[in-house]
Scaffold this motif. Structure first.
Motif, mmCIF file in Angstrom:
data_model
loop_
_atom_site.group_PDB
_atom_site.id
_atom_site.type_symbol
_atom_site.label_atom_id
_atom_site.label_comp_id
_atom_site.label_asym_id
_atom_site.label_seq_id
_atom_site.Cartn_x
_atom_site.Cartn_y
_atom_site.Cartn_z
ATOM 1 N N ARG A 249 17.656 -83.199 63.615
ATOM 2 C CA ARG A 249 17.135 -81.913 64.061
ATOM 3 C C ARG A 249 17.915 -81.416 65.279
ATOM 4 O O ARG A 249 18.223 -80.223 65.387
ATOM 5 C CB ARG A 249 15.647 -82.034 64.397
ATOM 6 N N ILE A 250 18.216 -82.312 66.203
ATOM 7 C CA ILE A 250 18.976 -81.927 67.393
ATOM 8 C C ILE A 250 20.336 -81.365 66.989
ATOM 9 O O ILE A 250 20.802 -80.349 67.531
ATOM 10 C CB ILE A 250 19.142 -83.134 68.342
ATOM 11 N N GLU A 251 20.986 -82.017 66.044
ATOM 12 C CA GLU A 251 22.296 -81.541 65.598
ATOM 13 C C GLU A 251 22.209 -80.155 64.975
ATOM 14 O O GLU A 251 23.188 -79.400 64.985
ATOM 15 C CB GLU A 251 22.891 -82.537 64.602
ATOM 16 N N ALA A 252 21.034 -79.816 64.432
ATOM 17 C CA ALA A 252 20.836 -78.496 63.840
ATOM 18 C C ALA A 252 20.315 -77.486 64.851
ATOM 19 O O ALA A 252 19.989 -76.350 64.479
ATOM 20 C CB ALA A 252 19.880 -78.590 62.661
ATOM 21 N N GLY A 253 20.217 -77.904 66.125
ATOM 22 C CA GLY A 253 19.730 -76.998 67.158
ATOM 23 C C GLY A 253 18.233 -76.847 67.177
ATOM 24 O O GLY A 253 17.704 -75.873 67.731
ATOM 25 N N GLN A 254 17.505 -77.809 66.606
ATOM 26 C CA GLN A 254 16.048 -77.763 66.547
ATOM 27 C C GLN A 254 15.455 -78.829 67.462
ATOM 28 O O GLN A 254 16.077 -79.866 67.706
ATOM 29 C CB GLN A 254 15.566 -77.984 65.120
ATOM 30 N N PRO A 255 14.242 -78.619 67.966
ATOM 31 C CA PRO A 255 13.606 -79.627 68.819
ATOM 32 C C PRO A 255 13.149 -80.833 68.015
ATOM 33 O O PRO A 255 13.059 -80.787 66.785
ATOM 34 C CB PRO A 255 12.412 -78.870 69.420
ATOM 35 N N THR A 256 12.853 -81.906 68.702
ATOM 36 C CA THR A 256 12.330 -83.101 68.066
ATOM 37 C C THR A 256 10.984 -82.803 67.415
ATOM 38 O O THR A 256 10.300 -81.833 67.763
ATOM 39 C CB THR A 256 12.157 -84.230 69.087
ATOM 40 N N VAL A 257 10.590 -83.655 66.477
ATOM 41 C CA VAL A 257 9.320 -83.451 65.784
ATOM 42 C C VAL A 257 8.149 -83.523 66.756
ATOM 43 O O VAL A 257 7.210 -82.727 66.675
ATOM 44 C CB VAL A 257 9.163 -84.496 64.664
ATOM 45 N N CYS A 258 8.198 -84.459 67.692
ATOM 46 C CA CYS A 258 7.095 -84.578 68.650
ATOM 47 C C CYS A 258 6.999 -83.330 69.516
ATOM 48 O O CYS A 258 5.888 -82.899 69.872
ATOM 49 C CB CYS A 258 7.267 -85.829 69.503
ATOM 50 N N SER A 259 8.127 -82.727 69.851
ATOM 51 C CA SER A 259 8.102 -81.496 70.638
ATOM 52 C C SER A 259 7.621 -80.319 69.803
ATOM 53 O O SER A 259 6.812 -79.506 70.264
ATOM 54 C CB SER A 259 9.512 -81.196 71.177
ATOM 55 N N GLU A 260 8.110 -80.231 68.580
ATOM 56 C CA GLU A 260 7.760 -79.120 67.698
ATOM 57 C C GLU A 260 6.264 -79.045 67.447
ATOM 58 O O GLU A 260 5.672 -77.961 67.371
ATOM 59 C CB GLU A 260 8.503 -79.275 66.373
ATOM 60 N N THR A 261 5.623 -80.204 67.312
ATOM 61 C CA THR A 261 4.213 -80.237 66.930
ATOM 62 C C THR A 261 3.266 -80.438 68.100
ATOM 63 O O THR A 261 2.055 -80.546 67.886
ATOM 64 C CB THR A 261 3.982 -81.348 65.895
ATOM 65 N N CYS A 262 3.778 -80.498 69.305
ATOM 66 C CA CYS A 262 2.926 -80.747 70.483
ATOM 67 C C CYS A 262 1.923 -79.621 70.675
ATOM 68 O O CYS A 262 2.294 -78.457 70.859
ATOM 69 C CB CYS A 262 3.798 -80.892 71.726
ATOM 70 N N VAL A 263 0.643 -79.965 70.616
ATOM 71 C CA VAL A 263 -0.417 -78.962 70.734
ATOM 72 C C VAL A 263 -0.458 -78.370 72.140
ATOM 73 O O VAL A 263 -0.668 -77.166 72.314
ATOM 74 C CB VAL A 263 -1.772 -79.594 70.361
#
Length: 509
Positions: A249-263
């Motif tokens: 995800r980082i290589e694609a310019g996206q945040p980590t899964v834990c960051s993406e889903t953090c409430v």
């Protein structure tokens, strides 16, 4: 000066509600398979508490991280090459499965196929390891919300010294906060240096620490050496596994899964530029209380023309330099200095930092009979907060309460000023000046901590696909050689770390 870039994370503990969404989504993404049922690359602990695995912070027992020898040299706490060689087949400094928890499954067939009768069928727990019935007595989230605190939390390794008497577990006096944890992706990773086979490596282009599964031989030295105990062994394959910082995800310019889903929206991702030549010097600072400043001195100003020129010479792309200038991590760590590393005394130079939690300050002012509008009264109350400063200092500053007090006072002044502004008042800037903030900086910091948008919280530049062909050349020695091409994806590096070096033929030198 050798400039490298590191993807880093900051977490604002004031915003963590302990929902464990980050842990569950990480589990479903990375460890939802046979052999790692017990492994949580991301877990959320309740503090005070013994943590996961049990008492992982007790390095006298587990021998994790680095220390200085009698001559002031940086050495692994787990021992040198000879000791590691002698303990290849019998490493005594490893948490047992009881320190994690025994993974279980349930007799679901009994629920589905039980014959009709008066009794309600149950699904009894069975060990995933042995297949036999077992009792559930511990878990990665056993102490959630201080569950069982009177029995267990007193064993927290951070509760040492005379001040520990301040921590009470009676209902009226107790406190808690949630501490999300993942691999720290350290600048000076002990796990990388301890690995006899060179399977653990740190990528040059983004600093992510990974495990080469083809080279891992299951020696488990990395588990011992990691002071945060964030390396796990897959009991089905015998290979080491750990948090990958969601590098695809980082290589694609996206945040980590834990960051993406953090409430709670408490996580921040961004780039930090640092001087790789100073990593070893910073990790070897004689006084543990100076390690925080030593690590901050390694970080470089992304707006400095000299740093920009050196970064370009190191092969760091222009869009990465632009991302470093917009990095929320740099702002929280360096510009405003409200983020702190977890256990800097381990000397690994961790790259996951935390904004410490702030107890209700105005309640403390009122209980002391002070004036909530008087900055002196408010700052004095910081020393009487429900969460003892000594406890926070044992977590984030190697015991230096002055640094923790400075951060809490800065957060207190910010909260007081923005409260007045929200109520339509002009805002008293005296408290801000006392902690070195201007009104504009206070508003910017408030925006970042409280109401930052998605694009402001996650500034992650994508990897450069035009360099992807170079990765085929990178299956070699983890120690950087003079002929290496700076900035190539997938490259391995260890910085300032004394260790076994593998030759290009695969042997050791």
């Amino acid at each position: 000066m050798r400039v490298l870039a590191q993807v880093a994370m900051v977490m604002n503990l004031d915003k963590c509600i302990g929902c464990h969404t980050c842990s569950v989504t990480c589990k479903q993404t990375w460890t939802n398979r046979t052999g790692v049922e017990y492994a949580w690359f991301n877990n959320v602990e309740t503090k005070p508490g013994v943590g996961y695995p049990r008492r992982y912070e007790d390095q006298e027992q587990w021998k994790g991280g680095w220390m200085l020898d009698k001559r002031g040299r940086l050495v692994l706490r787990s021992g040198g090459r000879v000791k590691r060689l002698l303990s290849l087949f019998a490493n005594p400094d490893l948490p047992a499965i009881e320190d994690y928890y025994e993974p279980v499954t349930y007799d679901y067939d009994n629920l589905v196929n039980a014959p009709a009768g008066q009794d309600v069928p149950v699904a009894r727990p069975r060990s995933v390891l042995t297949g036999k019935p077992t009792a559930i007595t511990w878990g990665a989230n056993w102490e959630d919300g201080l569950g069982g605190a009177p029995e267990h939390a007193g064993a927290d390794p951070n509760l040492t010294g005379a001040w520990a008497d301040k921590v009470k577990f009676s209902f009226e006096q107790t406190f808690l906060f949630h501490l999300p944890r993942l691999c720290e992706h350290c600048l000076n990773p002990a796990c990388v240096s301890a690995c006899p086979s060179g399977a653990m490596y740190k990528r040059v282009e983004d600093g992510i620490v990974l495990v080469d599964q083809d080279r891992c031989r299951g020696w488990r030295m990395c588990v011992t050496a990691c002071p945060y105990k964030k390396v796990y062994v897959n009991h089905a394959t015998g290979k080491a596994e750990k948090c990958t910082f969601c590098f695809p995800r980082i290589e694609a310019g996206q945040p980590t899964v834990c960051s993406e889903t953090c409430v709670g929206r408490l996580r921040y991702l961004g780039l930090l530029l640092y001087d790789a030549d100073r990593v070893g010097e910073a990790a070897a600072a004689p006084d543990e209380k100076n390690l925080l400043d030593a690590q901050r001195d390694v970080f470089l100003d992304p707006a400095d023309p000299a740093v920009i020129a050196a970064a370009r010479a190191s092969g760091i792309p222009q869009d990465w330099l632009d991302a470093a200038r917009r990095s929320p991590v740099y702002d929280l760590v360096e510009k405003y200095r409200v983020a702190l590393p977890l256990h800097p005394e381990y000397r690994t130079l961790p790259m996951v930092w935390y904004v410490p939690p702030l107890s209700p300050v105005l309640d403390a002012v009122g209980e002391a009979g002070g004036d909530a509008d008087d900055p002196d009264h408010v700052f004095a109350a910081v020393t009487r907060l429900r969460i003892p400063m000594e406890y926070l200092a044992s977590l984030f500053t190697a015991g230096d309460t002055d640094v923790v007090a400075g951060v809490l006072m800065k957060l207190t002044a910010l909260r007081s000023y923005m409260r007045e502004r929200t109520l339509g008042e002009e805002g008293d800037e005296r408290a801000l000046k006392a902690v070195g903030l201007t009104a504009r900086e206070a508003e910017d910091l408030h925006r970042l901590l409280a109401v930052a948008k998605y694009a402001d919280r996650y500034v992650v530049p994508a990897a450069h696909t035009e360099d992807a062909a170079l990765t085929a050349l990178e299956n070699r020695c983890p120690v950087e050689s003079p002929g290496d091409v700076p900035g190539a994806p997938g490259r391995r590096v260890m910085l300032g770390i004394p260790t076994l070096r593998r030759t290009s033929e695969g042997g050791s030198a």
